[in-house]
Scaffold this motif. Structure first.
Motif, PDB file in Angstrom:
ATOM      1  N   LYS A 266     -64.014 -43.022 -18.951  1.00 53.64           N
ATOM      2  CA  LYS A 266     -64.231 -41.774 -19.399  1.00 53.64           C
ATOM      3  C   LYS A 266     -65.980 -41.708 -20.015  1.00 53.64           C
ATOM      4  O   LYS A 266     -66.231 -42.586 -20.592  1.00 53.64           O
ATOM      5  N   ILE A 267     -66.266 -40.662 -19.698  1.00 58.30           N
ATOM      6  CA  ILE A 267     -68.030 -40.373 -19.939  1.00 58.30           C
ATOM      7  C   ILE A 267     -67.699 -39.484 -21.258  1.00 58.30           C
ATOM      8  O   ILE A 267     -67.251 -38.703 -21.417  1.00 58.30           O
ATOM      9  N   LYS A 268     -68.461 -40.338 -22.311  1.00 55.99           N
ATOM     10  CA  LYS A 268     -68.451 -39.662 -24.009  1.00 55.99           C
ATOM     11  C   LYS A 268     -68.817 -38.435 -23.893  1.00 55.99           C
ATOM     12  O   LYS A 268     -68.108 -37.378 -24.456  1.00 55.99           O
ATOM     13  N   LYS A 269     -69.875 -38.001 -23.132  1.00 58.00           N
ATOM     14  CA  LYS A 269     -70.544 -36.930 -23.299  1.00 58.00           C
ATOM     15  C   LYS A 269     -71.273 -36.327 -22.199  1.00 58.00           C
ATOM     16  O   LYS A 269     -72.274 -37.289 -21.779  1.00 58.00           O
ATOM     17  N   SER A 270     -71.067 -35.309 -21.409  1.00 55.41           N
ATOM     18  CA  SER A 270     -71.753 -34.920 -20.081  1.00 55.41           C
ATOM     19  C   SER A 270     -71.968 -33.412 -20.120  1.00 55.41           C
ATOM     20  O   SER A 270     -70.994 -32.928 -20.472  1.00 55.41           O
ATOM     21  N   LYS A 271     -73.061 -32.923 -20.053  1.00 50.02           N
ATOM     22  CA  LYS A 271     -73.425 -31.401 -19.843  1.00 50.02           C
ATOM     23  C   LYS A 271     -73.624 -31.065 -18.556  1.00 50.02           C
ATOM     24  O   LYS A 271     -74.319 -31.604 -17.565  1.00 50.02           O
ATOM     25  N   LEU A 272     -73.220 -30.058 -17.967  1.00 54.18           N
ATOM     26  CA  LEU A 272     -73.273 -29.187 -16.716  1.00 54.18           C
ATOM     27  C   LEU A 272     -74.815 -28.794 -16.724  1.00 54.18           C
ATOM     28  O   LEU A 272     -75.066 -27.858 -17.419  1.00 54.18           O
ATOM     29  N   ARG A 273     -75.500 -29.405 -15.615  1.00 47.99           N
ATOM     30  CA  ARG A 273     -76.846 -28.844 -15.345  1.00 47.99           C
ATOM     31  C   ARG A 273     -76.815 -27.735 -14.484  1.00 47.99           C
ATOM     32  O   ARG A 273     -76.314 -27.952 -13.158  1.00 47.99           O
ATOM     33  N   ILE A 274     -77.170 -26.554 -14.976  1.00 47.72           N
ATOM     34  CA  ILE A 274     -76.874 -25.284 -14.117  1.00 47.72           C
ATOM     35  C   ILE A 274     -78.227 -24.898 -13.149  1.00 47.72           C
ATOM     36  O   ILE A 274     -79.225 -25.700 -13.377  1.00 47.72           O
ATOM     37  N   ASN A 275     -78.027 -24.333 -12.385  1.00 46.67           N
ATOM     38  CA  ASN A 275     -79.038 -23.984 -10.982  1.00 46.67           C
ATOM     39  C   ASN A 275     -79.480 -22.641 -11.624  1.00 46.67           C
ATOM     40  O   ASN A 275     -79.030 -21.775 -11.662  1.00 46.67           O
ATOM     41  N   TYR A 276     -80.972 -22.728 -11.971  1.00 45.48           N
ATOM     42  CA  TYR A 276     -81.471 -21.653 -12.762  1.00 45.48           C
ATOM     43  C   TYR A 276     -82.140 -20.566 -11.631  1.00 45.48           C
ATOM     44  O   TYR A 276     -82.649 -19.478 -11.879  1.00 45.48           O
ATOM     45  N   ILE A 277     -82.026 -20.873 -10.309  1.00 45.35           N
ATOM     46  CA  ILE A 277     -82.592 -20.364  -9.223  1.00 45.35           C
ATOM     47  C   ILE A 277     -81.891 -18.515  -9.164  1.00 45.35           C
ATOM     48  O   ILE A 277     -82.692 -17.644  -9.086  1.00 45.35           O
ATOM     49  N   PRO A 278     -80.540 -18.716  -8.968  1.00 46.52           N
ATOM     50  CA  PRO A 278     -79.738 -17.440  -8.778  1.00 46.52           C
ATOM     51  C   PRO A 278     -80.217 -16.261 -10.083  1.00 46.52           C
ATOM     52  O   PRO A 278     -80.280 -15.188  -9.882  1.00 46.52           O
ATOM     53  N   PRO A 279     -80.077 -16.759 -11.461  1.00 49.09           N
ATOM     54  CA  PRO A 279     -80.501 -15.822 -12.367  1.00 49.09           C
ATOM     55  C   PRO A 279     -81.798 -15.590 -12.284  1.00 49.09           C
ATOM     56  O   PRO A 279     -82.264 -14.028 -12.526  1.00 49.09           O
ATOM     57  N   PHE A 280     -83.002 -16.172 -11.772  1.00 45.58           N
ATOM     58  CA  PHE A 280     -84.260 -16.026 -11.705  1.00 45.58           C
ATOM     59  C   PHE A 280     -84.533 -14.981 -10.606  1.00 45.58           C
ATOM     60  O   PHE A 280     -85.068 -13.911 -10.573  1.00 45.58           O
ATOM     61  N   LEU A 281     -83.644 -14.870  -9.438  1.00 50.42           N
ATOM     62  CA  LEU A 281     -83.596 -14.134  -8.322  1.00 50.42           C
ATOM     63  C   LEU A 281     -82.991 -12.732  -8.819  1.00 50.42           C
ATOM     64  O   LEU A 281     -83.520 -11.698  -8.095  1.00 50.42           O
ATOM     65  N   ALA A 282     -81.971 -12.754  -9.469  1.00 49.71           N
ATOM     66  CA  ALA A 282     -81.181 -11.441  -9.751  1.00 49.71           C
ATOM     67  C   ALA A 282     -82.218 -10.595 -10.693  1.00 49.71           C
ATOM     68  O   ALA A 282     -82.327  -9.519 -10.544  1.00 49.71           O
ATOM     69  N   ILE A 283     -82.898 -11.213 -11.742  1.00 51.71           N
ATOM     70  CA  ILE A 283     -83.981 -10.650 -12.645  1.00 51.71           C
ATOM     71  C   ILE A 283     -85.257 -10.076 -11.586  1.00 51.71           C
ATOM     72  O   ILE A 283     -85.562  -8.994 -11.773  1.00 51.71           O
ATOM     73  N   LEU A 284     -85.612 -10.982 -10.646  1.00 49.82           N
ATOM     74  CA  LEU A 284     -86.557 -10.588  -9.524  1.00 49.82           C
ATOM     75  C   LEU A 284     -86.010  -9.246  -8.754  1.00 49.82           C
ATOM     76  O   LEU A 284     -86.920  -8.406  -8.767  1.00 49.82           O
ATOM     77  N   VAL A 285     -84.973  -9.556  -8.392  1.00 52.15           N
ATOM     78  CA  VAL A 285     -84.264  -8.213  -7.525  1.00 52.15           C
ATOM     79  C   VAL A 285     -84.094  -7.055  -8.263  1.00 52.15           C
ATOM     80  O   VAL A 285     -84.619  -5.934  -7.880  1.00 52.15           O
ATOM     81  N   TYR A 286     -83.806  -6.960  -9.525  1.00 51.91           N
ATOM     82  CA  TYR A 286     -83.690  -6.122 -10.295  1.00 51.91           C
ATOM     83  C   TYR A 286     -85.127  -5.449 -10.810  1.00 51.91           C
ATOM     84  O   TYR A 286     -85.004  -4.195 -10.879  1.00 51.91           O
ATOM     85  N   GLY A 287     -85.983  -6.199 -10.926  1.00 53.33           N
ATOM     86  CA  GLY A 287     -87.502  -5.708 -11.140  1.00 53.33           C
ATOM     87  C   GLY A 287     -88.116  -4.856  -9.972  1.00 53.33           C
ATOM     88  O   GLY A 287     -88.606  -4.111 -10.175  1.00 53.33           O
ATOM     89  N   LEU A 288     -87.696  -5.511  -8.826  1.00 54.90           N
ATOM     90  CA  LEU A 288     -88.177  -4.858  -7.694  1.00 54.90           C
ATOM     91  C   LEU A 288     -87.429  -3.409  -7.543  1.00 54.90           C
ATOM     92  O   LEU A 288     -88.084  -2.386  -7.060  1.00 54.90           O
ATOM     93  N   PHE A 289     -86.141  -3.495  -7.704  1.00 54.65           N
ATOM     94  CA  PHE A 289     -85.183  -2.289  -7.693  1.00 54.65           C
ATOM     95  C   PHE A 289     -85.739  -1.066  -8.468  1.00 54.65           C
ATOM     96  O   PHE A 289     -86.080  -0.064  -8.317  1.00 54.65           O
ATOM     97  N   LEU A 290     -86.234  -1.611  -9.849  1.00 55.62           N
ATOM     98  CA  LEU A 290     -86.802  -0.612 -10.726  1.00 55.62           C
ATOM     99  C   LEU A 290     -88.350  -0.044 -10.235  1.00 55.62           C
ATOM    100  O   LEU A 290     -88.563   1.027 -10.283  1.00 55.62           O
ATOM    101  N   LEU A 291     -88.988  -0.919  -9.508  1.00 55.27           N
ATOM    102  CA  LEU A 291     -90.320  -0.758  -9.025  1.00 55.27           C
ATOM    103  C   LEU A 291     -90.279   0.339  -8.071  1.00 55.27           C
ATOM    104  O   LEU A 291     -91.079   1.266  -7.710  1.00 55.27           O
TER     105      LEU A 291
END
Length: 201
Positions: free
Chosen positions: A25-50
């Motif tokens: 049993k591991i006492k405490k462990s945090k899921l390390r998320i992938n920040y690339i999809p959120p960054f790409l989503a913001i970038l795509v939305y910015g280009l969409f508005l542009l």
């Protein structure tokens, strides 16, 4: 069994691993998320508005032609219907409405894939979600009866960090209730977390 020995084993082979590893049993462990999809989503939305807002002139022209096609200006004979500003403002409203609708989709996507943390605390899993009104934390035991843990994996997902976990309560043969769904992550950087979630009771 040392923690270093656990990390050497591949986490997806936990069922076939040694009992000492599975029962650890591991006492405490945090899921390390992938920040690339959120960054790409913001970038795509910015280009969409542009590219979306410069289209308001074209949309304005289409609306005017549609009104002319229906011969509304000839029937009503109102000077307002021939005023270009009316169609410009209408086009701006239509485009703003579309942009806002996609913005809400972006917010929902970011809430799932950026503003959530998954932490294992001994025999419990804690999920914290952030929103406009604050945060919400859910805690439960992953070993509880009726809980299904769905892992979306595969070579393509693991390569791009598009793996996901979803935790569902099995209600009936045709119905499941989703407790939580994780952000995207890389399995290689989350071995401790995945071991603690998929551990043997």
């Amino acid at each position: 069994m040392k923690k270093s020995d656990i990390s050497k084993s591949v986490w997806w082979n936990w069922e076939n691993s040694e009992p000492e590893i599975r029962s650890s049993k591991i006492k405490k462990s945090k899921l390390r998320i992938n920040y690339i999809p959120p960054f790409l989503a913001i970038l795509v939305y910015g280009l969409f508005l542009l590219y979306l807002f410069p289209l308001r002139t074209l949309v304005s022209t289409w609306i005017f032609k549609f009104v002319e096609l229906l011969q509304i200006t000839k029937v009503l004979k109102l000077s307002l219907l021939t005023d270009k500003r009316l169609y410009d403002y209408t086009a701006l409203f239509v485009i703003s409405y579309i942009a806002f609708a996609f913005f809400l989709d972006l917010v929902r996507f970011l809430r799932k894939n950026l503003f959530q943390t998954f932490v294992t605390e001994e025999n419990r899993l804690a999920v914290t979600k952030w929103g406009f009104l604050g945060k919400e934390t859910i805690r439960w035991n992953p070993d509880q009866t009726g809980l299904q843990i769905h892992h979306k994996s595969g070579w393509f997902r693991s390569l791009l960090g598009f793996e996901k976990l979803s935790f569902r309560i099995h209600l009936s043969e045709t119905e499941n209730s989703i407790l939580a769904e994780s952000p995207y992550f890389f399995s290689k950087s989350n071995q401790d977390f995945l071991y603690s979630v998929f551990r043997s009771v």
